[in-house]
Design a protein around this motif. Sequence first.
Motif, PDB file in Angstrom:
ATOM      1  N   LEU A  20       0.828  -1.200   0.000  1.00  0.00           N
ATOM      2  CA  LEU A  20       0.000   0.000   0.000  1.00  0.00           C
ATOM      3  C   LEU A  20       0.867   1.257   0.000  1.00  0.00           C
ATOM      4  N   ARG A  21       1.907   1.251   0.808  1.00  0.00           N
ATOM      5  CA  ARG A  21       2.824   2.396   0.834  1.00  0.00           C
ATOM      6  C   ARG A  21       3.527   2.564  -0.511  1.00  0.00           C
ATOM      7  N   LEU A  31       7.740   6.301 -11.914  1.00  0.00           N
ATOM      8  CA  LEU A  31       8.396   5.374 -11.004  1.00  0.00           C
ATOM      9  C   LEU A  31       7.675   4.027 -11.091  1.00  0.00           C
ATOM     10  N   SER A  32       8.435   2.974 -11.317  1.00  0.00           N
ATOM     11  CA  SER A  32       7.808   1.658 -11.431  1.00  0.00           C
ATOM     12  C   SER A  32       7.335   1.185 -10.058  1.00  0.00           C
ATOM     13  N   ARG A  53      11.589   1.013  -2.255  1.00  0.00           N
ATOM     14  CA  ARG A  53      11.759   2.218  -1.442  1.00  0.00           C
ATOM     15  C   ARG A  53      10.905   2.147  -0.176  1.00  0.00           C
ATOM     16  N   ALA A  54       9.664   1.696  -0.307  1.00  0.00           N
ATOM     17  CA  ALA A  54       8.797   1.562   0.859  1.00  0.00           C
ATOM     18  C   ALA A  54       9.349   0.527   1.838  1.00  0.00           C
ATOM     19  N   ARG A  55       9.886  -0.540   1.304  1.00  0.00           N
ATOM     20  CA  ARG A  55      10.464  -1.593   2.149  1.00  0.00           C
ATOM     21  C   ARG A  55      11.670  -1.067   2.921  1.00  0.00           C
ATOM     22  N   ARG A 111      17.290  -4.181  -2.518  1.00  0.00           N
ATOM     23  CA  ARG A 111      17.242  -3.008  -3.396  1.00  0.00           C
ATOM     24  C   ARG A 111      18.317  -3.124  -4.459  1.00  0.00           C
ATOM     25  N   LEU A 112      19.508  -3.509  -4.053  1.00  0.00           N
ATOM     26  CA  LEU A 112      20.597  -3.654  -5.006  1.00  0.00           C
ATOM     27  C   LEU A 112      20.306  -4.782  -5.993  1.00  0.00           C
TER      28      LEU A 112
END
Length: 83
Positions: free
Chosen positions: A16-17, A29-30, A37-39, A50-51
């Motif tokens: 949701l975020r 932004l995909s 980013r939210a995670r 992320r990497l």
Amino acid sequence: MKLVLWRVLLDPLTSLRALVIQRRSSTALSYDAAWRRARLDRAPDDMVYRLHGHQATAPPDPPPGGETSFLPPRSDEPTDRCS
């Protein structure tokens, strides 16, 4: 199952975020980038994931001229190290 569905089922708050981040983004932004980013906002120790999302999928191009990075063994070194 699709990755998006797994994310929604296993972590609905982050999903949701991610939608909110994606909608509020001034650039395109995909959903995957927004989810990462939210995670990271909630769990900064997940930097590895992320990497992982930004790694190239295509193999690197061969060097020009058909050269390879393989070097033959030096003449003063034994070629068979097992014996």
